[in-house]
Design an enzyme around this catalytic site. Structure first.
Site, PDB file in Angstrom:
ATOM      1  N   GLY B  78       3.378  59.227  36.862  1.00 48.03           N
ATOM      2  CA  GLY B  78       4.766  58.933  37.409  1.00 48.03           C
ATOM      3  C   GLY B  78       4.350  58.758  38.948  1.00 48.03           C
ATOM      4  N   ASP B 173      -1.743  66.374  33.830  1.00 53.95           N
ATOM      5  CA  ASP B 173      -2.678  65.745  32.620  1.00 53.95           C
ATOM      6  C   ASP B 173      -3.516  64.706  32.997  1.00 53.95           C
ATOM      7  OD1 ASP B 173      -1.211  67.009  30.652  1.00 53.95           O
ATOM      8  OD2 ASP B 173       0.229  65.108  30.244  1.00 53.95           O
ATOM      9  N   LYS B 199      -1.224  64.839  42.450  1.00 55.92           N
ATOM     10  CA  LYS B 199      -0.079  64.113  42.726  1.00 55.92           C
ATOM     11  C   LYS B 199       1.088  64.595  41.839  1.00 55.92           C
ATOM     12  CE  LYS B 199       1.149  61.842  40.031  1.00 55.92           C
ATOM     13  NZ  LYS B 199       1.108  60.904  38.721  1.00 55.92           N
ATOM     14  N   THR B 200       2.269  65.023  42.172  1.00 52.60           N
ATOM     15  CA  THR B 200       3.582  65.212  41.549  1.00 52.60           C
ATOM     16  C   THR B 200       4.314  65.582  42.083  1.00 52.60           C
ATOM     17  OG1 THR B 200       4.301  66.154  39.409  1.00 52.60           O
ATOM     18  CG2 THR B 200       2.616  67.415  40.325  1.00 52.60           C
ATOM     19  N   LYS B 240      38.145  68.900  45.398  1.00 52.80           N
ATOM     20  CA  LYS B 240      38.676  68.499  44.018  1.00 52.80           C
ATOM     21  C   LYS B 240      37.896  68.686  42.487  1.00 52.80           C
ATOM     22  CE  LYS B 240      40.245  64.184  44.511  1.00 52.80           C
ATOM     23  NZ  LYS B 240      40.805  62.779  44.474  1.00 52.80           N
ATOM     24  N   GLU B 309      16.266  69.511  35.195  1.00 50.25           N
ATOM     25  CA  GLU B 309      16.131  68.527  34.001  1.00 50.25           C
ATOM     26  C   GLU B 309      15.706  69.127  32.620  1.00 50.25           C
ATOM     27  OE1 GLU B 309      12.993  65.439  34.424  1.00 50.25           O
ATOM     28  OE2 GLU B 309      14.306  63.848  33.028  1.00 50.25           O
TER      29      GLU B 309
END
Lengths: 544, 544
Positions: B78, B173, B199-200, B240, B309
């Protein structure tokens, strides 16, 4: 407070040079008339129709300080970036031209005015809100001043405080209310002047006579464009997904158009065009399927499609169907409410329309009803409606390529962002203009600034009679005077710029990423280029 | 290109002073060992286990220029903000220490390496991508180098180009893959050194031995925090709605924690805590209903709740249920698949769990299946799952107050933003470190930088053996060597900061709005304070 907030609240908005000093003159310009239905508006607003345009100019002669004023202010309707700066501009100008004036903020919208719920806005109170997003200094609300008792309550509060002026910061509905209040207060013999300030991220409060851009549009579209630009790059990096992005703005597509121009998204649907071309849902599904196929044929199984929130209501056949369901079929419905049963009872033409709605959405439509039992059109996830229709078309065509949609909705994310430099200065200026108008006994006016495509120092402060924005429209079956909403102009430069590039942006990956709103160094040379860019919509319209 | 892009591409990232000149020395530090399962990792990676730590120091002696190198690079997995700067840092450092080196970018991830699909990265090619978001200069992909034929293909490409070095920019990974490739290439007698870059945006690729923050986390959490801050102010202005915001990060809750600390949202759910406390769904619904009721009792019918998530998978009973459904019940299912029929066939304990899932979500679970027929857990809209459960609890309690939820999901919006100053410099530095390691024949290493809570000039470049991050885990029923994911540390300072403020942030409206990422004036005095703030997570961890 965050580091950003600490820094930002110390930034000085740029005031138009006409508003710099305490010395100014109010020029009276040409007489105005209602935009339509002149006779009826003149009849309903005998005191505030045909008022002249006003403009504020600097004066070489010293203006005398005015005696202290008592001023009230409310936020009305949805949030828009910069609202707090209207309060600050109003306060600062009041202290400059009428020292020791008092400013009362009525809480949570018109309700606060009607119930006399307020807080005094002092320099100390306002300090943490300077250049900050949100309306939470005093809150906002959607209550209307509608019934005679509401007008009585508003008048009672104004009278009890001896208000010289009431400033209403709102969109078209709220400024319609401001216009009604101005007329009502004159009739009652109240001294309270009512001045409106044009607020709405939707930009449908617009007038060629002098409202070039309501505040909030600049900042909100920049937040949405930041996110869409990021998604465009993600889409191009992963090459896997079609992103369908619904954007706030139910009655007009200005936001979607600006975001399309900023980011060069592959598809940018404009409700007003769909209305003009009388598209059916089916035709729209076919058009989108064509777009997706065009890219698939070039090996591109990805893309970005922008959708205005109100799209479904721009499709004429849908409106007929919804009207029939809401007014004829559903009120007298008996038995189980299934899509099949509804389809069976619809006239032929409407049945066809109903059946062209993808099955999942069809059932959802019948399930999700508003408190009046009406179909909750605003609840429809338009992006899912479109994709479901596209998938049916692609299936029917036997398309064999991969089509993986992802969904987004951006609205609340942009309404309370810290205002851009443009909106910071615009709002501060609008508050200042409102102070000058109200302190000089002008009522039934909208505070505005012209020449917004120029640098803020050159903006021209004006007063625009509210009645010149009004016409008569049918609401719930009765004719009522309202401010006319301004839709995307299909002959205007911004839309024409989209049309001129539509083919290219569909086929190529010509994405632009406008980046996050930059605010820190508006005073440096490099900074101005990046921070102070107005919207493309505004720049294009200024070319006229 | 947008004004922002034009400006931004000319910005110079700040390189750690250790990497400034062409003169450097590679120091060999202590020997490392695998984080767990030492014997098995040593057996599987005989050539790359027990390698020493490396660190790069400036040298007073002139380093000799190295002969030109042939280098390959891929993005894997990603997107994360800053990837393009890794390419630029790698390229620039190569030209400095081994002039006339060639850099090949393999396209669309590992697939490009296996199929020899590449583009040469020159100064001219890279210029428009400097400091820009996205991975689209060469694209990324999620293919794995897994089967023997994949390794053959990767080796063939490397050999055919005579690559001296292959740089793999990826998450856990992808770096597991880098480790396997390094070992494989040594066994084959290939000269190609393999160097990974962490990276992530998820920050689960972390090591106390030297990976303080994978790149992208800083920028992505700043984009999400900008939006959440805006929503907090909107929530407080309108009074609200309860906003339920799901944030990307399926396996760890680092992103949600950082966003909670940045914005002081009223509720911030951390998956690792729910796992440790062995919460059931029902307990979670009750907890949230308590939070909402606490605020409602104070007259506050609004709030903001942050949700990682992967939350549903942190609830132990859900995992048992999903495993049973996927592995036992669904593969042999016959007849109509209804929620009632499934409930009837579940063992008692699991039936209770199944029935605690709100009915709408229950049916959706059975309908939405992945290509293997498994329940598509990642498709579950966790925010709707939670709200449906909360509504049942509130109803059962007879709660009479108003509860209006709104939903958001932020993920794709932040992965390709223009990198923050932090990530711009981090990535440029990581590319430089990778160049130094690879050009000096180091293989099986991760390029990293330490002391990231200090200003970039003081960051310390190091080489970390990939094997020291590895352990053995079960995947699809087999033990495999993988890099260990690092979850949120419930004893760490960032989580403790949340816990210390949780009660206050729930009850008060102590919202912070961090604002959009500021990039323009990082070199001015004011600018540094606003632009160069690292994440709270990093600052808190540095306090250890």
């Amino acid at each position: 407070m965050s580091q950003f907030e600490l820094y930002r609240r110390q930034t000085k908005p740029i005031l138009p040079s006409c508003l710099h000093g305490a010395n100014y003159q109010l020029h009276t310009g040409e007489k105005t008339a209602p935009i339509a239905d002149e006779a009826e508006i003149a009849r309903l607003f005998p005191k505030t129709t045909y008022l002249p345009l006003l403009d504020i100019q600097p004066s070489s002669e010293a203006s005398q300080s005015l005696p202290p004023k008592k001023v009230g202010v409310i936020f009305s309707g949805g949030q828009a970036p910069g609202g707090h700066n209207v309060l600050c501009g109003l306060y600062d100008k009041l202290q400059q031209i009428a020292p020791k004036s008092t400013l009362l903020g009525f809480k949570n919208g018109p309700k606060g005015l009607m119930t006399n719920d307020y807080v005094e806005l002092t320099a100390e109170f306002l300090a943490p809100f300077r250049n900050m997003g949100g309306f939470h200094a005093i809150g906002s609300g959607r209550d209307k001043i509608a019934k005679p008792a509401d007008f009585d309550a508003a008048a009672k509060t104004s009278e009890s405080h001896g208000l010289d002026m009431l400033c209403i910061i709102g969109g078209d509905d709220s400024n319609t209310n401001a216009c009604l209040l101005a007329e009502d207060f004159i009739k009652r013999g109240l001294k309270t002047c009512v001045v409106g300030v044009p607020k709405t991220i939707d930009r449908d409060l617009f007038s060629t006579k002098g409202i070039e851009c309501s505040f909030g549009f600049d900042s909100a579209t920049k937040v949405y464009s930041e996110l869409i630009g990021n998604i465009c790059f993600d889409c191009l990096s992963a090459k896997k997904y079609w992103h369908f992005i619904r954007l706030m703005g139910r009655s007009a597509s200005h936001i979607t158009l600006e975001c399309g121009l900023q980011t060069h998204a592959n598809v940018c649907l404009i409700g007003e065009e769909i209305l003009e071309k009388k598209y059916t849902s089916k035709q729209l599904f076919e058009y989108l399927a064509d777009c997706i196929t065009t890219r698939a044929n070039a090996g591109k199984h990805y893309g970005v499609c922008l959708i205005p929130e109100g799209l479904i209501e721009f499709i004429p056949e849908n409106n007929e169907l919804f009207n029939h369901l809401n007014n004829k079929l559903l009120p007298t419905w008996e038995g189980e409410l299934t899509a099949d049963a509804v389809a069976a009872k619809l006239p032929d033409a409407l049945r066809k329309t109903f059946l062209s709605i993808p099955p999942g959405i069809r059932s959802q439509l019948l399930l999700d009803r508003d408190p009046h039992g009406n179909i909750a059109i605003s609840q429809i996830e338009t992006e899912k409606f479109l994709v479901a229709g596209v998938q049916e078309v692609l299936k029917a065509r036997g398309a064999s390529f991969k089509f993986s949609p992802l969904y987004h909705f951006f609205g609340y994310e942009g309404r309370c962002t810290a205002p851009s430099d443009f909106d910071s200065s615009l709002c501060y200026g609008l508050g200042s203009v409102a102070a000058v108008l109200g302190c000089n006994g002008k009522t039934g006016y909208m505070a505005s600034l012209r020449h917004l495509a120029k640098p803020p120092a050159e903006w021209q402060p004006i007063g625009l009679p509210l009645t010149c924005l009004m016409n008569v429209e049918m609401r719930h079956g009765s004719p009522v005077p309202v401010i006319m909403k301004q839709m995307t102009d299909l002959k205007g430069n911004p839309f024409r710029l989209l049309v001129a590039n539509r083919e290219k942006w569909l086929k190529e990956d010509d994405y632009q990423s406008p980046g996050p709103i930059q605010l820190v160094s508006a005073n440096s040379a490099d900074g101005v280029a990046v921070c102070a860019r107005p919207t493309i919509t505004l720049l294009e319209e200024a070319k006229k």
